[in-house]
Write a protein that holds these residues in place. Structure first.
Motif, PDB file in Angstrom:
ATOM      1  N   LYS A  29     -19.223  24.384 -20.029  1.00 20.34           N
ATOM      2  CA  LYS A  29     -20.217  23.548 -20.689  1.00 20.34           C
ATOM      3  C   LYS A  29     -21.409  23.438 -19.754  1.00 20.34           C
ATOM      4  CE  LYS A  29     -16.973  20.740 -23.300  1.00 20.34           C
ATOM      5  NZ  LYS A  29     -16.406  19.399 -23.488  1.00 20.34           N
ATOM      6  N   GLY A  30     -22.548  23.863 -20.217  1.00 21.56           N
ATOM      7  CA  GLY A  30     -23.744  23.849 -19.395  1.00 21.56           C
ATOM      8  C   GLY A  30     -24.916  23.232 -20.126  1.00 21.56           C
ATOM      9  N   LEU A  31     -26.105  23.559 -19.671  1.00 24.96           N
ATOM     10  CA  LEU A  31     -27.327  22.983 -20.211  1.00 24.96           C
ATOM     11  C   LEU A  31     -27.470  23.230 -21.713  1.00 24.96           C
ATOM     12  CD1 LEU A  31     -30.067  21.605 -19.706  1.00 24.96           C
ATOM     13  CD2 LEU A  31     -30.991  23.859 -19.235  1.00 24.96           C
ATOM     14  N   TRP A  32     -27.294  24.478 -22.157  1.00 17.93           N
ATOM     15  CA  TRP A  32     -27.511  24.796 -23.570  1.00 17.93           C
ATOM     16  C   TRP A  32     -26.432  24.161 -24.442  1.00 17.93           C
ATOM     17  CZ3 TRP A  32     -32.138  25.820 -24.590  1.00 17.93           C
ATOM     18  CH2 TRP A  32     -32.926  26.495 -23.676  1.00 17.93           C
ATOM     19  N   TYR A  33     -25.223  24.024 -23.927  1.00 13.90           N
ATOM     20  CA  TYR A  33     -24.173  23.332 -24.672  1.00 13.90           C
ATOM     21  C   TYR A  33     -24.572  21.875 -24.884  1.00 13.90           C
ATOM     22  CZ  TYR A  33     -19.724  21.149 -25.788  1.00 13.90           C
ATOM     23  OH  TYR A  33     -18.733  20.420 -26.393  1.00 13.90           O
ATOM     24  N   ASN A  34     -25.050  21.237 -23.828  1.00 14.20           N
ATOM     25  CA  ASN A  34     -25.465  19.832 -23.926  1.00 14.20           C
ATOM     26  C   ASN A  34     -26.635  19.645 -24.890  1.00 14.20           C
ATOM     27  OD1 ASN A  34     -23.497  19.109 -22.107  1.00 14.20           O
ATOM     28  ND2 ASN A  34     -24.856  19.256 -20.342  1.00 14.20           N
ATOM     29  N   ILE A  35     -27.594  20.565 -24.866  1.00 10.30           N
ATOM     30  CA  ILE A  35     -28.745  20.492 -25.774  1.00 10.30           C
ATOM     31  C   ILE A  35     -28.269  20.615 -27.221  1.00 10.30           C
ATOM     32  CG2 ILE A  35     -30.807  21.753 -26.548  1.00 10.30           C
ATOM     33  CD1 ILE A  35     -31.347  22.349 -23.548  1.00 10.30           C
ATOM     34  N   ALA A  36     -27.355  21.568 -27.486  1.00  9.42           N
ATOM     35  CA  ALA A  36     -26.847  21.766 -28.848  1.00  9.42           C
ATOM     36  C   ALA A  36     -26.092  20.531 -29.337  1.00  9.42           C
ATOM     37  CB  ALA A  36     -25.940  22.993 -28.887  1.00  9.42           C
ATOM     38  N   GLN A  37     -25.307  19.928 -28.463  1.00  8.56           N
ATOM     39  CA  GLN A  37     -24.553  18.732 -28.853  1.00  8.56           C
ATOM     40  C   GLN A  37     -25.490  17.569 -29.169  1.00  8.56           C
ATOM     41  OE1 GLN A  37     -21.139  18.548 -29.418  1.00  8.56           O
ATOM     42  NE2 GLN A  37     -21.480  20.746 -29.264  1.00  8.56           N
ATOM     43  N   LYS A  38     -26.541  17.444 -28.379  1.00  4.61           N
ATOM     44  CA  LYS A  38     -27.502  16.366 -28.595  1.00  4.61           C
ATOM     45  C   LYS A  38     -28.209  16.541 -29.950  1.00  4.61           C
ATOM     46  CE  LYS A  38     -30.444  13.633 -25.734  1.00  4.61           C
ATOM     47  NZ  LYS A  38     -30.968  13.440 -24.416  1.00  4.61           N
ATOM     48  N   LYS A  39     -28.593  17.780 -30.272  1.00  2.00           N
ATOM     49  CA  LYS A  39     -29.232  18.062 -31.567  1.00  2.00           C
ATOM     50  C   LYS A  39     -28.261  17.778 -32.718  1.00  2.00           C
ATOM     51  CE  LYS A  39     -32.667  21.495 -30.270  1.00  2.00           C
ATOM     52  NZ  LYS A  39     -33.079  22.897 -30.390  1.00  2.00           N
ATOM     53  N   LYS A  40     -26.992  18.133 -32.510  1.00  2.00           N
ATOM     54  CA  LYS A  40     -25.971  17.909 -33.519  1.00  2.00           C
ATOM     55  C   LYS A  40     -25.815  16.418 -33.834  1.00  2.00           C
ATOM     56  CE  LYS A  40     -21.691  20.323 -34.035  1.00  2.00           C
ATOM     57  NZ  LYS A  40     -20.439  20.729 -33.389  1.00  2.00           N
ATOM     58  N   ARG A  41     -25.913  15.581 -32.792  1.00  2.00           N
ATOM     59  CA  ARG A  41     -25.791  14.130 -32.966  1.00  2.00           C
ATOM     60  C   ARG A  41     -27.060  13.512 -33.539  1.00  2.00           C
ATOM     61  NH1 ARG A  41     -23.466  14.568 -27.581  1.00  2.00           N
ATOM     62  NH2 ARG A  41     -25.452  13.852 -26.743  1.00  2.00           N
ATOM     63  N   GLY A  42     -28.156  14.300 -33.592  1.00  2.00           N
ATOM     64  CA  GLY A  42     -29.411  13.796 -34.145  1.00  2.00           C
ATOM     65  C   GLY A  42     -30.287  13.093 -33.121  1.00  2.00           C
ATOM     66  N   GLU A  43     -29.961  13.219 -31.836  1.00  2.00           N
ATOM     67  CA  GLU A  43     -30.765  12.584 -30.791  1.00  2.00           C
ATOM     68  C   GLU A  43     -31.983  13.438 -30.489  1.00  2.00           C
ATOM     69  OE1 GLU A  43     -28.458  11.537 -27.311  1.00  2.00           O
ATOM     70  OE2 GLU A  43     -26.686  11.232 -28.544  1.00  2.00           O
ATOM     71  N   LYS A  44     -33.055  12.789 -30.047  1.00  2.00           N
ATOM     72  CA  LYS A  44     -34.272  13.510 -29.678  1.00  2.00           C
ATOM     73  C   LYS A  44     -34.189  13.917 -28.209  1.00  2.00           C
ATOM     74  CE  LYS A  44     -37.415  11.648 -33.066  1.00  2.00           C
ATOM     75  NZ  LYS A  44     -38.698  11.039 -33.314  1.00  2.00           N
ATOM     76  N   MET A  45     -34.848  15.030 -27.909  1.00  2.00           N
ATOM     77  CA  MET A  45     -34.885  15.523 -26.531  1.00  2.00           C
ATOM     78  C   MET A  45     -35.845  14.679 -25.710  1.00  2.00           C
ATOM     79  SD  MET A  45     -32.723  17.944 -26.654  1.00  2.00           S
ATOM     80  CE  MET A  45     -32.976  18.556 -25.019  1.00  2.00           C
ATOM     81  N   ARG A  46     -35.571  14.588 -24.424  1.00  2.00           N
ATOM     82  CA  ARG A  46     -36.481  13.865 -23.530  1.00  2.00           C
ATOM     83  C   ARG A  46     -37.753  14.680 -23.353  1.00  2.00           C
ATOM     84  NH1 ARG A  46     -31.491  12.852 -20.412  1.00  2.00           N
ATOM     85  NH2 ARG A  46     -31.051  10.651 -20.609  1.00  2.00           N
ATOM     86  N   LYS A  47     -38.851  14.004 -23.064  1.00  2.00           N
ATOM     87  CA  LYS A  47     -40.125  14.677 -22.821  1.00  2.00           C
ATOM     88  C   LYS A  47     -40.052  15.440 -21.505  1.00  2.00           C
ATOM     89  CE  LYS A  47     -42.442  12.950 -26.324  1.00  2.00           C
ATOM     90  NZ  LYS A  47     -42.533  13.760 -27.497  1.00  2.00           N
ATOM     91  N   LYS A  48     -40.840  16.488 -21.419  1.00  2.00           N
ATOM     92  CA  LYS A  48     -40.909  17.292 -20.209  1.00  2.00           C
ATOM     93  C   LYS A  48     -41.339  16.421 -19.034  1.00  2.00           C
ATOM     94  CE  LYS A  48     -42.438  21.960 -19.220  1.00  2.00           C
ATOM     95  NZ  LYS A  48     -43.287  23.031 -19.671  1.00  2.00           N
ATOM     96  N   GLY A  49     -40.578  16.451 -17.950  1.00  2.00           N
ATOM     97  CA  GLY A  49     -40.910  15.669 -16.761  1.00  2.00           C
ATOM     98  C   GLY A  49     -40.317  14.270 -16.762  1.00  2.00           C
ATOM     99  N   ALA A  50     -39.732  13.839 -17.884  1.00  2.00           N
ATOM    100  CA  ALA A  50     -39.124  12.503 -17.949  1.00  2.00           C
ATOM    101  C   ALA A  50     -37.841  12.482 -17.128  1.00  2.00           C
ATOM    102  CB  ALA A  50     -38.819  12.133 -19.392  1.00  2.00           C
TER     103      ALA A  50
END
Length: 145
Positions: A29-50
């Motif tokens: 489980k890495g970065l892209w797995y975590n991003i996909a899971q977050k999108k699946k849950r409907g959460e928004k991504m953090r802003k660049k640099g946040a």
């Protein structure tokens, strides 16, 4: 992690650190797995640099194959006849690598042959030194040493 019964720490199993990909392979489980899971849950991504957002370097590293290793360290960056191929030389970031030179009288070639010839004698086993398919012997042939 879950320890297997009667085996101590040497035989630990990674519990929850892997997942099955769409292709059916087991991967960490890495970065892209975590991003996909977050999108699946409907959460928004953090802003660049946040705070907590992945850095640009982390994203680039995750896009490389084999957990972030460059092509020159893997088979796809190595020339089957010895040394590195163009892709392997391009992926090396600590300097600029040039292709091998077979021209007699070239100072780069003379330097390489002197260094690698010494490495073959001092730093390899007798079996490796005799093996025509060892990486060091292939490189020496590629440079016409």
């Amino acid at each position: 992690m879950i320890a297997l019964k009667g085996h101590g720490r040497a035989y630990m199993r990674a519990g929850g650190k892997t997942h099955v990909t769409k292709a059916g392979k087991v991967a960490k489980k890495g970065l892209w797995y975590n991003i996909a899971q977050k999108k699946k849950r409907g959460e928004k991504m953090r802003k660049k640099g946040a705070k907590g957002a992945p850095t640009e370097k982390a994203i680039q590293r995750s896009q490389l194959k084999n957990g972030g290793s460059a092509a020159w360290t893997r088979k796809e960056g190595k020339n089957p006849s010895g040394g590195l191929n163009a892709k392997g030389r391009a992926s090396y970031t600590k300097g600029t690598l040039k292709a091998p030179s077979k021209k007699v009288g070239n100072p780069r070639r003379a330097s390489f042959c002197a260094r690698m010839g010494g490495m073959k004698k001092k730093l390899t086993s007798a079996k490796t030194a005799r093996d025509p398919n060892s990486r060091i012997n292939k490189s020496l042939r590629a440079w016409n040493c």
